[in-house]
Structure formats: C-alpha cells, structure tokens
Scaffold this motif. Sequence first.
Motif, short mmCIF file in Angstrom:
data_model
loop_
_atom_site.label_atom_id
_atom_site.label_comp_id
_atom_site.label_asym_id
_atom_site.label_seq_id
_atom_site.Cartn_x
_atom_site.Cartn_y
_atom_site.Cartn_z
N GLN A 1 -3.76 -11.77 2.39
CA GLN A 1 -3.95 -10.43 1.85
C GLN A 1 -5.44 -10.11 1.87
OE1 GLN A 1 -1.59 -8.31 1.01
NE2 GLN A 1 0.19 -9.66 0.97
N ALA A 2 -5.80 -8.94 2.44
CA ALA A 2 -7.21 -8.56 2.54
C ALA A 2 -7.74 -8.01 1.22
CB ALA A 2 -7.39 -7.52 3.64
N VAL A 3 -6.88 -7.40 0.43
CA VAL A 3 -7.31 -6.77 -0.83
C VAL A 3 -7.16 -7.77 -1.97
CG1 VAL A 3 -6.86 -4.88 -2.44
CG2 VAL A 3 -6.66 -4.49 0.02
N PHE B 1 -14.52 -4.48 0.85
CA PHE B 1 -13.69 -3.34 0.47
C PHE B 1 -13.93 -2.87 -0.96
CE2 PHE B 1 -11.08 -5.61 3.71
CZ PHE B 1 -11.20 -4.66 4.70
N HIS C 1 -11.21 -10.20 8.06
CA HIS C 1 -12.32 -10.26 7.11
C HIS C 1 -12.20 -11.56 6.31
CE1 HIS C 1 -14.04 -6.30 7.73
NE2 HIS C 1 -12.83 -5.82 7.77
N ARG D 1 -11.99 -14.17 3.48
CA ARG D 1 -11.44 -14.14 2.13
C ARG D 1 -11.98 -15.33 1.34
NH1 ARG D 1 -7.76 -12.59 5.77
NH2 ARG D 1 -6.58 -10.68 5.43
N ARG E 1 0.82 -1.20 0.00
CA ARG E 1 0.00 0.00 0.00
C ARG E 1 0.86 1.26 0.00
NH1 ARG E 1 -1.71 -1.93 5.79
NH2 ARG E 1 -0.51 -0.59 7.17
N THR F 1 -3.85 -1.43 9.11
CA THR F 1 -3.65 -2.87 9.18
C THR F 1 -4.78 -3.53 9.96
OG1 THR F 1 -1.24 -2.61 9.07
CG2 THR F 1 -2.08 -4.68 9.98
N LEU G 1 -8.02 -3.71 7.92
CA LEU G 1 -8.01 -4.68 6.84
C LEU G 1 -8.04 -6.12 7.34
CD1 LEU G 1 -5.31 -3.07 4.51
CD2 LEU G 1 -7.78 -3.03 4.20
#
Length: 523
Positions: free
Chosen positions: A444-446, A354, A237, A239, A213, A231, A234
């Motif tokens: 990885q959250a994104v 997100f 959550h 996935r 990021r 952090t 994010l």
Amino acid sequence: MITPEERRLLEQLAVDEITFAIPAQSFAISCAISAEEALPVVTEFALRIAYVCGNLAPTQIQDFFGFSKKETDAVIESLLGERLIQWSEDHLELTSYALARFQDSSDNLPRFFKIQDWSAEVVFDLISFSPALRPNRLKRVRSQVELATRNLDKQSRTLQFAEQSFQQNFRQICAKEKAEIYKISAVDPGERFSIPLPCVFHLDLNGQVGVRRAIDDESFGSRLEISEAITDALANHDRSNNESLRDFIGTFDDELLGRYVSDDSFDLRRYVQDVHLTKVCGYDDGRITPVLGALHLRRNSALLLERIGAELIPADPPPQGSDGDDAAKEAHGEKAAPEVKHWDALWWAPQSVFWARSRSARDLVQKLDRLLEPQPNGPSPQAGGVRVVVPGDRRLSRERFSVYRDQFPRLLGADISLMNGNLELLLVPELLVCAMFHFHLAHQAVAIPFGFMSSHPDHLRAVSALVSGRVRAKPDAISAAREEGGLEVVEDLQALIDRLSTSAVVATPTKDGRPRLTVKKSE
C-alpha cells in the motif's frame, strides 16, 4: 446510492486525501452540423399536398392557402432553396431527398435536417481524451500529484485524438437535440492546464486490512484510464517499515496503543474498531484525544481548530484593571489596550512523498495562522503562525521545496529523521500537540496515520525534548525554502527550538534494534 450510515462510516475510516492533477487541453472546434428542426406550418402542408398529389401547380398552393401571387412565389422560392421541391415542366414535385424523408417516416410526417455552423471551445483530459465539462482550471501546481497516460501515442497526437473524441462524444458536447456532425472544418489546440481531482483513501476492514480509494466526481470517477494513471502515480515509491512504533509508544507512554502490540505485530483492525468506531476503548485522561487519519482531513481539521481555540481561552481571565498601569489609565479615563499574544506552531512532516498533497492542507495552515495570529491593529512583526518543516535528504531539498512551496508560506527543510521518518508532529508550544505515527501496510502506497491530540504537560515536554534535542545535535541540518529572507526564517525556527529546549525535560532514550512490526491478521 450510498446510505447516510455508509457515508458516516467511510468518513470515520478516511485516512488521507490526495489531489491528483489531470493534464488537460482546450481545443477550438468549428464544424457544420445537421440539426433536425420542425418545418414551418405552411411549408409542411405544401409538402404534404405535393406528396399526396404527386405534383402540384403554383396556383393550387395559392388557392389552398389564399395567398397573393407574391406570397406564393416566396413559399416556392423557400422550398426550392432548401432542396425540398423541384420543377417538372410547369409543375412542382418533391425532390428525392424530400420524398425519402416521407418514406423513412413511420407516421408520414417528414423529418428534415438543417445544415448550420457550430463552434465552441471543448476541453479534453489528455489521459482518457474524454470531454471535461466546465472543469476547474489550474496552472501547474506541484503540490498536486501529476498523472500521466500509459498511451504515449496520445501525447504526440493530441489533435487527432481530440477530433476522434469529439466525434464519439458529440451528443454529450453539443446541447442541440438530434444533431449530427456534418463536417469538421477546424480543430485548433489551445492552452494546457491541470484539472484537480481530489481522492479520499479509506481503511478497508473487510477481509485483509487494506486501503480503498474513492473519487467523488461523476466525470472522472468511472474512467478506467484515470484509475490506471492514479495506480501508476502511487506505485514505485519507497515504503518505510514500522519498527519505530515501539519508540512512539515508549516516548509518549501510550498505554492505549500498547494494548494492540503483541508478538512483534500491531493489530490495526482491532485498534480502529475499539478506539475509533465503537469507542469502547480510549484514553483515561480527558486532555488526550485519539486521532485517525491525516490532520488535514475535514473531521480532524475541525477537531484541531476547535481544540486550539478552546485552549487559547484562559481558564480564569484576570479582572479588569488589576494591573497597575491599566488601573492608572482607567483613573484618567483611558481604556487600556487589550494585550494580544501571538502563538507559534511547528508542523514537522513525516518522510512521505504523499504527505499534505491536498489543498485542504494549505487551508488548514491558513486557518491556524488566523487563529494563532490575532492582529486587531494590523500586521505585527512579532506575529506567530505555523512553521512547516519537511524532512529528507539534503540532496533532494530543492525538489522537496518545489512540491510544497505553493502550500506553506513558512517552509523549511531538515536533514533530520524522527522515528525513521514515520513521526508527524503539530505542536503549539505550551498549548497542544498532535503526535501521529504513519503506519505502513504491505503493498500500500498510502500510510495510515494514527496517534493522539494532547494538552498534557508530559506530552508537551516529551515533544519539546525530542525535537529540540535532534535539531540542537545537528544545527546545520535546517534550510529555508526561499533564498529571500531565508536566513531570518532559519533563525526564527532556531529561536523556537531554543524555547522548546528550555521548557523540555530530558527524554528517555529509546533502544535500537526494534523488531519489525506488521499488521496482525484477525482470526
């Protein structure tokens, strides 16, 4: 300092942008400050004489400067009032304060401080309690991801932390040079609001593939507490897995993506390098363009708007007056009114908390609406525009709607999952489709959205069949975000789905039990 080449590479590898909301509060602070100021010439010379001579009589001041008795008295009163000289019988001498100013100076030039009042409104973020100079102020915006502090003590003792931070950062807050706080008299809390902080996420292809990021903000980009809060926001959550990537490839007959699938894994690194960086590989059909990253990213948004604008222009416009009615009007000297067609669009979101959490997503919808709804003679009741459908469990619909209510004017929910929630579609029927698969990396959250933009009839029919088939199989799954006019909004979407159904072909069903896909590690 980042080079232009590095900046271009980062822009190519950008995969998402999320706007975080930093809690902040204003404080009205009043205090007395001691500011170093130069003395008037006469005052400075009078003090120098007293320092050299040890003491002096008022007549010596009068004779040295050629003053009248009234002017001399005024100078003496000023020096006495500022505690720089004092009477010693009938002579004047330096006070201990003034004498210390001379002794502390390396060049025998005294530096004096004047006590004066200072007050201002100061804004602190409530996570790091650092001053925020001229921030953008927003009321609570649910589409932004709210940040919270790890230090719960800061939440309950904002006044104490604000005063402490003011003392520590006074030089940064106060514009006066060489000023110090003499005494704080009041710290009064003001309004609370949020400071928007856009954060761009890039693919990191160095070593193991990951997401990095970047915050382009001098005030907040280097603050450890803000980084920790991001952090935390994010984390924790759910996935999704990547099992439906094979369904994505099969549904759209995407041979390009299929090249990078082997041994039940997807080689994301090689795909990005070949297709999006070096561009040595691509689609053979010019109507299909590969896309990497969120659609609301600047480069993708510009490409999408340009492509739709080009598709809206007819290849062979009919000659003027070819229509019988138009010809009749022309014969009577009347000019035929141009026909304005309104286009509908459907933006089906993936199941991600997100997704589209950025003002740029709202900006994209507004630009698309203007492009699809030409209204030269004012608003039309048959106007088109973008319908945004956010999928998810019906039990969470209220929370889901509250997140996107300020983002999208035509917002609906659907208790329907497309490809395990990994599929994102932006469809302008009979014109263009963007089909994006949201690929998830471990830890990885994104997600990493990739796919294509296409005007190929096969892709348009496949998407129409997929969406209409799922909605028609579960007609009660659609709900409106707003109660007022909600029924009309749902009926409007159903009419759009019916149009998709009539233009679609039967899609080939996908098989169940696909193996889990992972990122293939490079040799």
